[in-house]
Scaffold this active site. Structure first.
Site, mmCIF file in Angstrom:
data_model
loop_
_atom_site.group_PDB
_atom_site.id
_atom_site.type_symbol
_atom_site.label_atom_id
_atom_site.label_comp_id
_atom_site.label_asym_id
_atom_site.label_seq_id
_atom_site.Cartn_x
_atom_site.Cartn_y
_atom_site.Cartn_z
ATOM 1 N N GLY A 53 11.396 -2.802 5.338
ATOM 2 C CA GLY A 53 10.739 -4.113 5.274
ATOM 3 C C GLY A 53 10.212 -4.398 3.871
ATOM 4 C CG HIS A 54 7.095 -2.016 2.104
ATOM 5 N ND1 HIS A 54 6.939 -0.912 2.906
ATOM 6 C CD2 HIS A 54 5.908 -2.662 2.127
ATOM 7 C CE1 HIS A 54 5.711 -0.883 3.381
ATOM 8 N NE2 HIS A 54 5.056 -1.941 2.939
ATOM 9 N NE ARG A 74 -2.789 1.230 9.810
ATOM 10 C CZ ARG A 74 -3.146 0.268 8.959
ATOM 11 N NH1 ARG A 74 -2.478 -0.863 8.917
ATOM 12 N NH2 ARG A 74 -4.173 0.441 8.141
ATOM 13 C CG ASN A 125 4.513 5.611 4.295
ATOM 14 O OD1 ASN A 125 4.487 5.261 5.465
ATOM 15 N ND2 ASN A 125 5.146 6.688 3.914
ATOM 16 C CG LEU A 169 11.155 -1.894 10.006
ATOM 17 C CD1 LEU A 169 12.030 -1.746 8.767
ATOM 18 C CD2 LEU A 169 11.427 -0.740 10.976
ATOM 19 C CB SER A 170 4.277 -0.988 10.832
ATOM 20 O OG SER A 170 2.992 -0.491 10.523
ATOM 21 C CG ASP A 229 0.536 -7.603 7.735
ATOM 22 O OD1 ASP A 229 -0.363 -6.948 8.252
ATOM 23 O OD2 ASP A 229 1.609 -7.097 7.355
ATOM 24 C CG HIS A 243 8.612 0.060 6.112
ATOM 25 N ND1 HIS A 243 8.956 -1.265 6.041
ATOM 26 C CD2 HIS A 243 7.280 0.092 6.418
ATOM 27 C CE1 HIS A 243 7.903 -2.005 6.311
ATOM 28 N NE2 HIS A 243 6.857 -1.215 6.535
ATOM 29 C CG MET A 291 -1.898 -1.214 1.148
ATOM 30 S SD MET A 291 -3.423 -0.998 2.048
ATOM 31 C CE MET A 291 -2.820 -0.725 3.697
HETATM 32 O O1 PAF Z 1 -0.124 -5.884 3.546
HETATM 33 C C1 PAF Z 1 -0.534 -4.951 2.824
HETATM 34 O O2 PAF Z 1 0.138 -3.927 2.615
HETATM 35 C C2 PAF Z 1 -1.904 -5.067 2.180
HETATM 36 O O3 PAF Z 1 -2.817 -5.680 3.022
HETATM 37 C C3 PAF Z 1 -1.871 -5.747 0.797
HETATM 38 C C4 PAF Z 1 -1.415 -7.193 0.902
HETATM 39 C C5 PAF Z 1 -0.954 -4.981 -0.127
HETATM 40 C C6 PAF Z 1 -3.284 -5.760 0.188
HETATM 41 O O4 PAF Z 1 -3.776 -4.470 0.030
#
Ligand code: PAF
Length: 282
Positions: free
Chosen positions: A36-37, A189, A32, A186-187, A152, A34, A30
């Site tokens: 972790g992504h 949020r 933003n 890391l998040s 998650d 960081h 989604m």
């Molecule tokens: O984990 C997330 O960022 C979201 O839930 C995802 C998997 C991109 C679905 O919108």
């Protein structure tokens, strides 16, 4: 890196690589972004030849009164990070592109049982929103592999079950939780937290570790462990959501004979709802 906003444009680009026998890796986000992504991108690169990140703040997975409107949108910054990380494509659709007939007319994917537990109980409809958008992203990109973070934990299980039940031929890979130096997961949020709240938020991870130690020492009174943990989090300024010792297989409450456990936790610190988890196996 090329940024594409339309489904057709992404499909046209990917068709060329697919015909050449290249493996396609998908990293739904989604935005933003960081560290972790960025680790998800690295993992996708290990499993695929071409990596596609997606950025879409999916309205279907936010409940009334949640942070859909204030969720940070930082596209230019995210594009820079993805480019530096060696991502090949970014798919960043508008809401109209994803839900052309409106949110309420969209066919929804609901994964039974597991979606109602834990985060699903606190956020009704959340996992149907997640499963719906991820199913669409799988249909759009038709990836060979897709990477999701293990922070998650329940989401990852919902997505695995959705793909298995709908016979979607994608290899789903989980990536270990990325943490800051203090252990805070890391998040996006975390950006809602003040410095003081961020310092207190590390209690979430510390509490999970303490519960894990007690479990490894043979403690079987799970209800007591859960309550102790909740009280400890409250003394650090957290407000309760849930703290549950579960079985890894189906996320149902663990019993004394289970030996593959996961502690799942969600709690509110100031304006942020934070989640974390820890697997414990004996
Ligand atoms: O984990 C997330 O960022 C979201 O839930 C995802 C998997 C991109 C679905 O919108």
């Amino acid at each position: 890196m090329k940024t594409l906003h339309s489904i057709q444009a992404l499909r046209d680009e990917l068709a060329v690589y697919r015909r050449a026998g290249k493996k396609i890796g998908l990293v739904p986000t989604m935005g933003n972004l960081h560290e972790g992504h960025l680790q998800l991108i690295d993992l996708a690169k290990q499993h695929a030849d071409i990596v596609v990140a997606t950025i879409f703040v999916n309205p279907l997975q936010f409940g009334a009164g949640e942070d859909l409107d204030k969720y940070p949108r930082t596209l230019a910054d995210d594009q820079d990070k993805l480019t530096r990380q060696g991502c090949d494509f970014l798919f960043a659709p508008t809401e109209d592109e994803m839900y052309p007939n409106g949110r309420s007319a969209q066919t929804q994917v609901s994964v039974p049982a597991i979606s109602d537990l834990h985060c699903g109980a606190s956020r009704p409809g959340h996992f149907t929103g997640v499963a719906t958008v991820v199913c669409k992203l799988f249909g759009i990109a038709q990836p060979d592999v897709a990477v999701f973070g293990e922070k998650d934990y329940q989401q990852l299980m919902v997505i695995r079950q959705m793909a298995a039940d709908l016979c979607i031929p994608v290899n789903i890979v989980g990536a270990p939780i990325a943490r800051n130096a203090d252990g805070l997961a890391l998040s996006s949020r975390n950006g809602y937290l003040s410095d003081d709240e961020k310092a207190r938020a590390i209690a979430l991870r510390a509490t999970l570790n303490q519960t894990a130690q007690a479990l490894k020492a043979g403690e079987k009174d799970f209800a007591r462990l859960q309550e102790t943990a909740q009280q400890q989090l409250e003394t650090q300024g957290f407000r309760r959501d849930y703290y549950m010792i579960c079985r890894q297989t189906d996320l149902q409450p663990a019993t004394a004979t289970d030996n593959k456990l996961v502690i799942l936790a969600a709690a509110h610190m100031g304006p942020a709802r934070l989640i974390d988890n820890l697997e414990v196996s004996f």
